[in-house]
Design a protein around this motif. Structure first.
Motif, PDB file in Angstrom:
ATOM      1  N   PRO A 230       0.788  -1.233   0.000  1.00 58.46           N
ATOM      2  CA  PRO A 230       0.000   0.000   0.000  1.00 58.46           C
ATOM      3  C   PRO A 230       0.817   1.279   0.000  1.00 58.46           C
ATOM      4  O   PRO A 230       0.513   2.214  -0.726  1.00 58.46           O
ATOM      5  N   ILE A 233       2.147   2.589  -3.516  1.00 56.70           N
ATOM      6  CA  ILE A 233       1.272   2.868  -4.652  1.00 56.70           C
ATOM      7  C   ILE A 233       1.303   4.348  -4.986  1.00 56.70           C
ATOM      8  O   ILE A 233       1.195   5.203  -4.126  1.00 56.70           O
ATOM      9  N   PRO A 235      -0.303   7.625  -6.457  1.00 55.96           N
ATOM     10  CA  PRO A 235      -1.651   8.092  -6.741  1.00 55.96           C
ATOM     11  C   PRO A 235      -1.926   8.134  -8.251  1.00 55.96           C
ATOM     12  O   PRO A 235      -1.127   8.628  -9.017  1.00 55.96           O
ATOM     13  N   ILE A 236      -3.052   7.591  -8.609  1.00 58.72           N
ATOM     14  CA  ILE A 236      -3.426   7.563 -10.027  1.00 58.72           C
ATOM     15  C   ILE A 236      -4.605   8.499 -10.184  1.00 58.72           C
ATOM     16  O   ILE A 236      -5.634   8.302  -9.551  1.00 58.72           O
ATOM     17  N   GLN A 297     -15.956  -2.382 -15.335  1.00 60.08           N
ATOM     18  CA  GLN A 297     -16.618  -3.598 -14.828  1.00 60.08           C
ATOM     19  C   GLN A 297     -16.587  -4.721 -15.855  1.00 60.08           C
ATOM     20  O   GLN A 297     -16.836  -5.876 -15.525  1.00 60.08           O
ATOM     21  N   THR A 307     -10.182  -5.370  -6.852  1.00 57.40           N
ATOM     22  CA  THR A 307     -10.676  -4.286  -6.019  1.00 57.40           C
ATOM     23  C   THR A 307     -10.355  -2.921  -6.616  1.00 57.40           C
ATOM     24  O   THR A 307     -11.101  -1.968  -6.467  1.00 57.40           O
ATOM     25  N   PHE A 308      -9.233  -2.851  -7.272  1.00 57.56           N
ATOM     26  CA  PHE A 308      -8.760  -1.564  -7.765  1.00 57.56           C
ATOM     27  C   PHE A 308      -9.261  -1.228  -9.170  1.00 57.56           C
ATOM     28  O   PHE A 308      -8.840  -0.240  -9.743  1.00 57.56           O
ATOM     29  N   ARG A 309     -10.139  -2.058  -9.716  1.00 55.02           N
ATOM     30  CA  ARG A 309     -10.437  -1.899 -11.145  1.00 55.02           C
ATOM     31  C   ARG A 309     -11.026  -0.532 -11.482  1.00 55.02           C
ATOM     32  O   ARG A 309     -10.795  -0.003 -12.570  1.00 55.02           O
ATOM     33  N   GLU A 310     -11.795   0.044 -10.536  1.00 58.10           N
ATOM     34  CA  GLU A 310     -12.428   1.328 -10.834  1.00 58.10           C
ATOM     35  C   GLU A 310     -11.418   2.460 -10.959  1.00 58.10           C
ATOM     36  O   GLU A 310     -11.608   3.394 -11.715  1.00 58.10           O
ATOM     37  N   ILE A 311     -10.361   2.364 -10.198  1.00 58.37           N
ATOM     38  CA  ILE A 311      -9.415   3.469 -10.228  1.00 58.37           C
ATOM     39  C   ILE A 311      -8.140   3.120 -10.998  1.00 58.37           C
ATOM     40  O   ILE A 311      -7.465   4.005 -11.490  1.00 58.37           O
TER      41      ILE A 311
ATOM     42  N   TRP B  25      -5.249  12.616  -1.262  1.00 55.55           N
ATOM     43  CA  TRP B  25      -5.345  11.530  -2.234  1.00 55.55           C
ATOM     44  C   TRP B  25      -5.079  10.228  -1.523  1.00 55.55           C
ATOM     45  O   TRP B  25      -4.214  10.141  -0.677  1.00 55.55           O
ATOM     46  N   CYS B  26      -5.804   9.218  -1.920  1.00 58.21           N
ATOM     47  CA  CYS B  26      -5.554   7.910  -1.321  1.00 58.21           C
ATOM     48  C   CYS B  26      -4.238   7.357  -1.860  1.00 58.21           C
ATOM     49  O   CYS B  26      -4.075   7.179  -3.060  1.00 58.21           O
ATOM     50  N   LEU B  27      -3.329   7.094  -0.962  1.00 54.06           N
ATOM     51  CA  LEU B  27      -2.034   6.601  -1.403  1.00 54.06           C
ATOM     52  C   LEU B  27      -2.085   5.130  -1.762  1.00 54.06           C
ATOM     53  O   LEU B  27      -1.150   4.573  -2.301  1.00 54.06           O
ATOM     54  N   PHE B  28      -3.185   4.505  -1.444  1.00 47.20           N
ATOM     55  CA  PHE B  28      -3.329   3.095  -1.773  1.00 47.20           C
ATOM     56  C   PHE B  28      -3.788   2.919  -3.201  1.00 47.20           C
ATOM     57  O   PHE B  28      -3.200   2.199  -3.979  1.00 47.20           O
ATOM     58  N   CYS B  29      -4.862   3.576  -3.519  1.00 46.18           N
ATOM     59  CA  CYS B  29      -5.454   3.336  -4.832  1.00 46.18           C
ATOM     60  C   CYS B  29      -5.475   4.583  -5.692  1.00 46.18           C
ATOM     61  O   CYS B  29      -5.809   4.516  -6.869  1.00 46.18           O
ATOM     62  N   GLY B  30      -5.132   5.734  -5.136  1.00 46.88           N
ATOM     63  CA  GLY B  30      -5.087   6.947  -5.929  1.00 46.88           C
ATOM     64  C   GLY B  30      -6.430   7.593  -6.180  1.00 46.88           C
ATOM     65  O   GLY B  30      -6.566   8.452  -7.039  1.00 46.88           O
ATOM     66  N   MET B  47     -13.225  -8.588   1.404  1.00 49.20           N
ATOM     67  CA  MET B  47     -13.001  -7.675   0.297  1.00 49.20           C
ATOM     68  C   MET B  47     -13.962  -7.931  -0.860  1.00 49.20           C
ATOM     69  O   MET B  47     -14.120  -7.094  -1.737  1.00 49.20           O
ATOM     70  N   ARG B  51     -15.642  -4.971  -2.997  1.00 49.48           N
ATOM     71  CA  ARG B  51     -15.688  -4.882  -4.457  1.00 49.48           C
ATOM     72  C   ARG B  51     -17.105  -4.603  -4.948  1.00 49.48           C
ATOM     73  O   ARG B  51     -17.331  -3.813  -5.850  1.00 49.48           O
ATOM     74  N   ILE B  54     -18.064  -1.018  -4.355  1.00 48.19           N
ATOM     75  CA  ILE B  54     -17.438  -0.121  -5.325  1.00 48.19           C
ATOM     76  C   ILE B  54     -18.154  -0.239  -6.663  1.00 48.19           C
ATOM     77  O   ILE B  54     -18.551   0.751  -7.267  1.00 48.19           O
ATOM     78  N   ALA B  55     -18.350  -1.476  -7.104  1.00 45.61           N
ATOM     79  CA  ALA B  55     -18.938  -1.700  -8.426  1.00 45.61           C
ATOM     80  C   ALA B  55     -20.378  -1.191  -8.511  1.00 45.61           C
ATOM     81  O   ALA B  55     -20.817  -0.704  -9.547  1.00 45.61           O
ATOM     82  N   PHE B  78     -12.794   4.042  -1.760  1.00 39.60           N
ATOM     83  CA  PHE B  78     -12.738   3.309  -3.019  1.00 39.60           C
ATOM     84  C   PHE B  78     -12.196   1.914  -2.824  1.00 39.60           C
ATOM     85  O   PHE B  78     -12.793   0.935  -3.223  1.00 39.60           O
ATOM     86  N   CYS B  79     -11.023   1.852  -2.218  1.00 36.27           N
ATOM     87  CA  CYS B  79     -10.374   0.548  -2.170  1.00 36.27           C
ATOM     88  C   CYS B  79     -10.521  -0.100  -0.815  1.00 36.27           C
ATOM     89  O   CYS B  79     -10.211  -1.280  -0.664  1.00 36.27           O
ATOM     90  N   PRO B  87       4.257   9.353   1.638  1.00 42.05           N
ATOM     91  CA  PRO B  87       5.550   8.709   1.397  1.00 42.05           C
ATOM     92  C   PRO B  87       6.570   9.024   2.485  1.00 42.05           C
ATOM     93  O   PRO B  87       7.338   8.164   2.897  1.00 42.05           O
TER      94      PRO B  87
END
Lengths: 347, 114
Positions: A230, A233, A235-236, A297, A307-311, B25-30, B47, B51, B54-55, B78-79, B87
């Motif tokens: 974690p 990662i 940020p995207i 999706q 889990t991360f597919r949306e982002i 910003w989420c550092l895990f998933c952005g 999880m 999912r 989220i979906a 989100f995640c 960082p």
């Protein structure tokens, strides 16, 4: 209206180096550059203004080697006059005092410099003796005028052993170091597929990166979030780097493509600005609209379950397209990790 | 498909309060600003349910209605990942990036010899 955020502009196909894995298949022409069918300054002015009107704020000027274009500074000034944030992707070998001094006057400039490893490794991969010292000098000049700089390395079997060198270099220069895996099947990258790291090496690299980051390193891996601890990662802000949803590639001849890496795929060219305006292509092309209609999706393989597919959006969609002939294909690296049972529990 | 109760989720999120606010910003998933929450509703959940949430759009919808002051948080909606750190906060051994440590890590992890 879909806002344009970033343009990746391949100013030229010409390059003074001959990297074995070059995605752009850049043409080696020494330092004597003769433009062939490249957009002229007038065309670039119109393009930049339209991009700005569509919302773009950031341009990455790349090639080939940008500084082989004798009018590069005029191109820069066009984007600067429109308040763009401007990044140069460069091999650094042509950066001299004059270029550094000139660009050092601006606060909206950054550099992404390619470095493959220590001198021997770098020159082996770059195909030109003496290129390492020139790149080092270029970085030093940028450092002196305090232009932000990041090192980009395409990591593969040939430079895997240079990772400690790169870690130390990044530390000594206090520059961030971005490692991207060789996983692109375009240009000369196609012939370098055998150089791609195997799963064990990637897993080791992930662990190594994590450990050096705990110790303060600015090294980071450009990998999908599924594969990373974690804390590592990045940020995207745009799923799948944002192609068609914020980003497009402009090729030297004015072709507007989904990204700068898609130059070999005519079906991924949405139009040419010599025939249609950027605005018309961006907003109305069938290709961009098809890509905007893709739903994460519906991603296939491991990406569809992630889990991360949306982002994440499945990471590089161009790679997926080239590997599976589908925009919805899985990320090949994540899929391989998943198939081998190496992804996080409860991902 | 896991059962999703949007009301239960909303209650859970609102209870967690402002004190959990932290990052942009989420550092895990952005995930982008405005999409983070103030609690990790999935801390003890599987999880698979995360999912589905989220979906289904429940999370996005909720996040879009969060007041601005709640839009930054330590936990990501989100995640659903665990606590995020910047960082710099993640550096647990400052000053330990010495040559010998780098070489040792390269030897032990990357399996490189000197």
């Amino acid at each position: 209206m879909t806002k344009l955020d970033t343009i990746f502009f391949n100013l030229t196909e010409a390059c003074n180096l001959k990297c074995s894995y070059c995605y752009a298949n850049a043409k080696q022409g020494g330092n004597n550059h003769t433009p062939k069918n490249e957009l002229n300054l007038n065309e670039i002015s119109i393009l930049a203004a339209e991009a700005r009107e569509l919302g773009a704020e950031r341009v990455n000027l790349t090639g080939g080697e940008v500084f082989l274009r004798k009018d590069w500074f005029k191109v820069f000034k066009i984007f600067d006059s429109l308040d763009f944030s401007i990044e140069f992707s460069s091999n650094g070998t042509l950066i001299d005092q004059k270029i550094a001094d000139e660009l050092g006057k601006y606060s909206n400039v950054g550099f992404l410099i390619s470095l493959d490893g220590d001198k021997e490794t770098h020159e082996l991969m770059r195909g030109v003796p003496g290129s390492f010292d020139k790149t080092m000098k270029g970085i030093q000049l940028l450092e002196k005028v305090q232009i932000p700089c990041q090192i980009n390395t395409v990591i593969n079997k040939a430079n895997y052993s240079s990772v400690p060198f790169l870690t130390k270099f990044s530390r000594d220069k206090d520059i961030s170091l971005r490692l991207t895996l060789l996983n692109c099947s375009t240009g000369r990258g196609k012939e370098s597929k055998g150089l791609a790291l195997d799963t064990d090496q990637i897993a080791n690299l992930i662990k190594y990166c994590h450990e050096v980051r705990l110790r303060g390193s600015r090294l980071f891996l450009n990998l999908p979030p599924l594969l990373l601890p974690p804390e590592d990662i990045i940020p995207i802000r745009n799923p799948s780097c944002g192609w068609a949803n914020g980003l497009c590639g402009i090729l030297p001849n004015g072709d507007i493509s989904v990204c700068a890496l898609a130059h070999e795929h005519k079906e991924l060219v949405a139009g040419n600005i010599r025939e249609r305006s950027l605005k018309d292509i961006w907003l109305n092309s069938a290709l961009f609209n098809e890509l905007r209609g893709l739903n994460s999706q519906n991603l296939e393989g491991v990406c569809g379950k992630c889990t991360f597919r949306e982002i994440c959006g499945g990471a590089c969609r161009l790679s997926a397209y080239m590997n599976s002939s589908s925009f919805l294909g899985p990320c090949s690296i994540c899929q391989e990790f998943y198939d081998k049972g190496l992804v996080k529990e409860n991902f | 498909m896991a059962e999703i109760d949007p009301k239960k989720l909303k209650d859970l999120l609102e209870k967690s309060g402002i004190e959990r606010m932290a990052s942009n910003w989420c550092l895990f998933c952005g995930a982008s600003k405005g999409a983070e929450a103030m609690a990790n509703p999935f801390e003890k959940a599987d999880m698979g349910q995360a999912r589905e949430l989220i979906a289904s759009g429940v999370i996005n919808d909720f996040a879009s209605r969060l007041p601005a002051e709640l839009s930054a948080a330590s936990w990501c909606l989100f995640c659903g990942a665990s606590r995020a750190k910047s960082p710099l906060e993640a550096v647990s051994q400052p000053g330990a990036l010495k040559n010998e440590n780098i070489d040792k890590l390269a030897q032990d992890i990357l399996k490189l010899s000197h």
